[in-house]
Structures are given as structure tokens and as C-alpha cells.
Design a protein around this motif. Structure first.
Motif, PDB file in Angstrom:
ATOM      1  N   ILE A 143      -2.759   1.194 -12.108  1.00  0.00           N
ATOM      2  CA  ILE A 143      -1.830   0.322 -11.389  1.00  0.00           C
ATOM      3  C   ILE A 143      -1.071   1.110 -10.327  1.00  0.00           C
ATOM      4  N   TYR A 172      -3.383   1.518  -7.507  1.00  0.00           N
ATOM      5  CA  TYR A 172      -3.589   0.210  -6.887  1.00  0.00           C
ATOM      6  C   TYR A 172      -2.410  -0.171  -6.002  1.00  0.00           C
ATOM      7  N   ALA A 173      -1.191   0.182  -6.434  1.00  0.00           N
ATOM      8  CA  ALA A 173       0.005  -0.176  -5.675  1.00  0.00           C
ATOM      9  C   ALA A 173      -0.096   0.303  -4.229  1.00  0.00           C
ATOM     10  N   TRP A 174      -0.750   1.465  -4.024  1.00  0.00           N
ATOM     11  CA  TRP A 174      -0.857   2.010  -2.672  1.00  0.00           C
ATOM     12  C   TRP A 174      -1.870   1.264  -1.824  1.00  0.00           C
ATOM     13  N   ILE A 194      -0.077  -1.172   0.231  1.00  0.00           N
ATOM     14  CA  ILE A 194       0.839  -0.573   1.203  1.00  0.00           C
ATOM     15  C   ILE A 194       0.076   0.019   2.379  1.00  0.00           C
ATOM     16  N   LEU A 239       1.600  -3.287   4.090  1.00  0.00           N
ATOM     17  CA  LEU A 239       3.032  -3.283   4.298  1.00  0.00           C
ATOM     18  C   LEU A 239       3.486  -2.200   5.271  1.00  0.00           C
ATOM     19  N   TYR A 280       1.282  11.154  -5.413  1.00  0.00           N
ATOM     20  CA  TYR A 280       2.080  10.143  -6.095  1.00  0.00           C
ATOM     21  C   TYR A 280       1.842  10.148  -7.601  1.00  0.00           C
ATOM     22  N   PRO A 334       6.749   1.948  -4.431  1.00  0.00           N
ATOM     23  CA  PRO A 334       5.449   1.262  -4.510  1.00  0.00           C
ATOM     24  C   PRO A 334       5.383   0.251  -5.650  1.00  0.00           C
ATOM     25  N   MET A 335       5.993   0.618  -6.792  1.00  0.00           N
ATOM     26  CA  MET A 335       5.936  -0.313  -7.922  1.00  0.00           C
ATOM     27  C   MET A 335       6.851  -1.506  -7.704  1.00  0.00           C
ATOM     28  N   ILE A 390       7.544  -2.817  -4.823  1.00  0.00           N
ATOM     29  CA  ILE A 390       6.845  -3.684  -3.882  1.00  0.00           C
ATOM     30  C   ILE A 390       5.786  -4.518  -4.605  1.00  0.00           C
ATOM     31  N   LEU A 391       5.054  -3.855  -5.501  1.00  0.00           N
ATOM     32  CA  LEU A 391       4.023  -4.543  -6.284  1.00  0.00           C
ATOM     33  C   LEU A 391       4.632  -5.717  -7.054  1.00  0.00           C
TER      34      LEU A 391
END
Lengths: 296, 271
Positions: free
Chosen positions: A128, A131-133, A136, A142, A172, B22-23, B25-26
Motif C-alpha cells: 500500500i 501504491y500510494a506513490w 502521486i 497529484l 520512502y 502519501p498515506m 492523500i490515499l
């Protein structure tokens, strides 16, 4: 007797499910690919007795390792994995050191909370966090949206599916592994040493360079190994954030096995990867031992 | 030393922003009405609804939970045994090999562990499924458990065990009544660690799973390969929420236990 059983249970488990499987990989890396089930040969023929075992060993050879040196995909993948892991480790150190330093200088009653804030992401799913990146960094993601609306860039930048995205992903996800050992080293540092240095006319920067850096060396080394070793064999980050040109050996191995179904070559790739990693793993163990001895 | 310079404040702020943004935003985008990631089209919980109706995800979640519960329990038992052997038994044949086998899986790339276990299962002609994933996960998770438990065993006052033995307890009774209660916090955090490691693993599970036993990370990975989807954002938010609540609860409980122990010790001293 009880003692024997207590030793035997975890011992046998690890022998059966860790060591023996590894010898099977070595054996298959010396075999040839075949259109059969399982897709390699020779098969050990127990019924033929001694003769069968002899024939089996006679059919093993180093052909697959020769193949790894002739096809430049493989050595390029090894080199680029080492390079990507090396650069990412350095970047993680640059990002992580100031955070660990800030934590060590924070008031004592803040520290447990700061520690938990560093550890919490580690408990969250790795997948996860990678995946968040994706959302972005993508073309219409974003980051590009924000930069374009601020007028910093005119056209969206291509970051996702490049090596840069892989660096960001590794920094990260592995950051806690860098911060924690450095913080542990810095927290033990006796602040009176710094005060003494400043009293004796050292500038703050010189004092930092001559006292803080050498005394946190062990933590820095441990952090670097903890990031570098797993990053070399990383699979998830290059396959989600990297592009088709991002060559990393973990991904090559995975595809060799699942897409090409060439098990002997995949096994040879694994054996070489392990041989490459043995050096940093041994160095890491030695560093840990030195630290334990210094403490004990 | 206890004064934060502006540099420290800036690096801590930026550092934690990097770790958490990042989290955040998710999570925010999981409540987005629109399917596009960049366009905010208003608050909606419809992706959570879609998720609950998606049976493939629910099945995978059940498989994952089953694997994680079995793995963490097995790994805790085996890892605690291994830690006890490693710390308390200094001489037996093959001790170096044993400690090597405990530490090596911690840094071994997942792809190698997965590949070697798959080749073993195929060589033995074992049907792949939940059981093979559990065996594979237990093998690497027990090593993490044993590292956590052995750090507690090292810091342990051995005279307590010796006293119990002198007073006539059997070694097993001593372990159950003296050693285990003292190392319990480490055993519990080892169990939690094994649970999350199993919950999280993609690579080893992909190698050792059979066709009918897809785990949640495998499902997420194949969905995510096609790009960002709000449904996965919703799923991620649920997982982040569970972990956050779990970790904070665990740390509060252990803090309370520590405070209680301190108070009892003080009371005992006064008495």
C-alpha cells in the motif's frame, strides 16, 4: 531428552524449509530446461540404484551460469540493481540522518511518540505504501497537478515508470530502517562531549563533524546495510513504480520463472544473487557483533 | 542538548510530512466521488460499497486472515523455542549453523525464499494452497519472532529461574510459571510482528500459493498493476485504519502495564 526435543523442533523446521530448499535451487541451477513436469532434467532415478545416482550427477553442469554471462540482460540487471540500491541507500541516509538527529535532540518526553510515528508506517502494508506513490507521481497525478497549477512547470513531468520513481519508492519504504539504528546511536551520545568541544572553541559544525559523526558511525553503517541488502533483490517497487527500462534482478528472476518458465536459469539467477549478497551480509553481521561487544 | 534548533524542527517536520502525506492523500482520495485521481468531485463513500460487494476481494481477505492467524501462532511457538535454544543453550552440535539459519532469512531477498520453497513443494509433490503458504510464512516469520524474544531473554535475571529450580520446580514448570510470564510482552509483540509480516507478504505467497488460494496482497498487486483505482484506495484506508488502531492500542496497553508494574514494585518496597 526434553532439551533434545526443544532443540530439534526449530532446528529440523529450518533445515527442512530453509536449508534443503536452498540446495534444491543449487541443484536445479545445474540442470537443463526440459519440456516436462517438472520442467527440468535430469531427474534423480532412485530405482536405478547407484547407477541412477551416477547418471544424475554426470548430467549436471554449469551451462546456465555460462548462459548468464553471455546474455548481457543478466549482468546488466545485476549491475543496475546494485547501482539503484546504492544510490537509494545514499539518498535514504541523506533524508534519514536529519530526522534521527532531530529525534535524538527532541525533549525526552516527546521521544516515545516520535519513535512510534517512525515505526507506525512500518506496520502498514508495504504494498500500500508503494501504491500510494503511483497516484502521486503519475502523469495526471497529484504532484504534476500541484506543480502545474502553481505554474512551476508547463507540461506534466514523467516520473512514474522511471528510475527516479524507484528511488523515491525505496527511500520512502525503507526510511524507518535507516532512522532507527541512527537514532539509537545518537540517543546514547553524551551531550557533555559536545558542550566541552564548544567550550574549547570548536564551532558547532566542527563539533558535529568531529564528535557526532564518528560516534554515530555504527548506527549509520547498520542503517545502510539494512536498506541496501533487501533493496538489491527488490521486486515490488521496480514492478509498480519502475518502467520497462528499469532493470532489477528481483524482477528478472520473477519473470524468468513465471513468464519464461525457465526454472534452471531462474535458479542460477538466484544463486548468483545470493553470492553477491553474501559479502554485505557478512559485513553487516560483523558490524552488529562489534557493536554488541562494544556495549557488552 | 534538549533544545531543538530551527534546523531540527524543519527536518522533523519535513521528515514526518514525507512519511505521512502519501498515506493521508490515499485516505482522502478513497472518499472521492470521481474515478480520476486528480479531480476532486465531492465526498462519497461509494467505493467502500463497491468494495464490500466485490466477492473476489472478500474471499482473498478471508484466505489472508486464515494464513496470517495460523502463521503467527506457529511462528510464535517455533520462534520462542528457537530464541530459548539460542540464548540458553550454549553448547550443542551445529549451533553456528542454527544461529546462521535464524539470521539469514531476515536479510534474504523474498524472491529467493519464495523460489526455493516452491521448488521444494514441487519436488515433494505437495498440493499448493493455504497450507504451503503457511509453511513458507512461518519459516521466515519465526526468525523475526526469535530475534524479538531473544532480546528479552538476554535482559532477563536468571537467578529467578535458578530459584524456582532450587525450590523443586521441574524445568517445564519453571518455564511456564517464571520464564514465560516475564518474556510475555516480547512473545506478544513477536506474534503481532509475525501476523503483519504474513498479512503483508506478496512475493513469497505468489510463489507458494495454489490456483485456489489467492491472498489479498496478490489480489491488490494484480489490480494495481493496471493503475490507480479508488476501490484499492478504499481497501488501503481500511487496512491503514486497522493497523493504526492496533498499534496505538498495543502501545497504550503496554504503557499501562509498565505503569502498573512500577506502582506494584514501589508498593512492595514500602511494605
Amino acid at each position: 531428552m526434553r532439551r533434545l526435543i526443544l532443540i530439534a523442533i526449530p532446528y529440523v523446521w529450518l533445515l527442512a524449509l530453509f536449508l534443503i530448499p536452498f540446495f534444491i535451487v543449487v541443484k536445479i541451477s545445474l540442470s537443463d530446461v526440459a519440456l516436462a513436469r517438472p520442467p527440468y532434467m535430469p531427474q534423480l532415478d532412485w530405482s536405478a540404484g547407484w547407477e541412477g545416482i551416477r547418471n544424475f550427477f554426470a548430467a549436471l553442469d554449469f551451462e546456465n551460469f555460462g548462459f548468464l554471462t553471455t546474455d548481457d540482460l543478466y549482468w546488466k540487471a545485476y549491475l543496475s540493481s546494485l547501482q539503484i540500491a546504492g544510490i537509494s541507500t545514499l539518498l535514504t541516509l541523506i533524508v534519514g540522518f536529519p530526522i534521527a538527529y532531530g529525534m535524538a535532540r527532541a525533549p525526552e518526553h516527546w521521544r516515545p511518540t516520535l519513535m512510534m510515528l517512525v515505526i507506525l508506517p512500518f506496520w502498514t502494508s508495504f504494498l500500500i505504501r508503494v501504491y500510494a506513490w503511483m497516484g502521486i507521481l503519475s502523469q495526471n497525478g497529484l504532484l504534476n497537478g500541484v506543480l502545474m497549477s502553481l505554474g512551476v512547470i508547463g507540461e506534466p513531468l514523467t516520473i512514474l515508470n522511471t528510475d527516479v520513481a524507484v528511488y523515491i519508492g525505496i527511500v520512502y519504504t525503507y526510511l524507518p530502517f535507516m532512522i532507527l539504528p541512527i537514532y539509537a546511536a545518537l540517543e546514547k551520545l553524551d551531550s557533555s562531549l559536545l558542550e566541552a568541544a564548544e567550550d574549547l572553541g570548536c564551532s558547532r559544525l566542527t563539533a558535529f563533524w568531529l564528535i557526532t559523526v564518528p560516534l554515530s558511525k555504527q548506527g549509520v553503517i547498520a542503517g545502510c546495510f539494512l536498506v541496501f541488502i533487501p533493496a538489491v533483490g527488490e521486486f515490488v517497487i521496480p514492478s509498480l513504480l519502475g518502467g520497462s527500462e528499469t532493470l532489477m534482478i528481483g524482477k528478472v528472476l520473477y519473470e524468468e520463472f513465471f513468464s519464461n518458465r525457465d526454472w534452471p536459469v531462474a535458479s542460477a539467477v538466484a544463486v548468483v544473487l545470493l553470492l553477491i549478497l553474501v559479502i554485505p551480509i557478512v559485513l553487516f553481521q560483523r558490524n552488529e557483533q562489534k557493536q554488541r561487544e562494544a556495549e557488552g | 542538548m534538549n533544545r531543538l534548533s530551527p534546523f531540527n524542527v524543519v527536518s522533523l517536520t519535513l521528515g514526518f510530512a514525507f512519511l505521512y502525506l502519501p498515506m493521508v492523500i490515499l485516505v482522502i482520495y478513497s472518499f472521492n466521488e470521481s474515478k480520476l485521481v486528480t479531480v476532486w468531485a465531492g465526498f462519497s463513500t461509494k467505493w467502500y460499497g463497491e468494495l464490500v460487494r466485490n466477492e473476489a476481494f472478500l474471499d482473498a481477505a478471508l484466505v489472508t486472515l486464515q494464513v496470517a492467524l495460523l502463521t503467527s501462532t506457529l511462528a510464535t511457538i517455533l520462534g520462542t523455542c528457537a530464541a530459548y535454544v539460542l540464548i540458553r543453550m550454549h553448547r550443542f552440535p551445529g549451533r553456528t549453523l542454527f544461529s546462521g539459519m535464524i539470521y539469514a532469512p531476515l536479510v534474504m531477498p523474498d524472491v529467493i525464499l519464495g523460489l526455493s520453497l516452491l521448488l521444494l513443494f514441487i519436488g515433494l509433490n505437495v498440493d499448493r494452497g493455504v497450507l504451503t503458504i503457511v509453511l513458507a510464512h512461518t519459516t521466515f516469520a519465526m526468525c523475526y519472532v526469535s530475534v524479538v524474544v531473544s532480546s528479552r531473554l538476554v535482559a532477563f535475571d536468571r537467578s529467578l529461574e535458578e530459584a524456582a529450580l532450587d525450590l523443586g520446580a521441574t524445568p517445564f514448570q519453571t518455564f511456564r510459571l517464571v520464564t514465560l510470564p516475564i518474556i510475555a510482552p516480547a512473545v506478544i509483540s513477536g506474534w503481532l510482528l509475525a501476523f503483519t509480516l504474513s498479512l503483508d507478504d506478496l512475493v513469497i505467497a505468489s510463489f507458494t500459493a495454489g490456483p485456489s488460494s489467492t491472498t489479498l496482497p496478490m489480489k491488490i498487486f494484480s489490480a494495481v498493476r493496471l493503475g490507480v483505482s479508488p476501490e484499492i484506495n478504499a481497501l488501503s484506508t481500511i487496512m491503514i485504519a486497522i493497523v493504526t488502531v492496533g498499534v496505538i492500542t498495543a502501545s497504550l496497553v503496554s504503557k499501562r502495564a509498565a505503569v502498573r508494574r512500577l506502582r506494584e514494585e514501589k508498593a512492595a518496597e514500602r511494605a
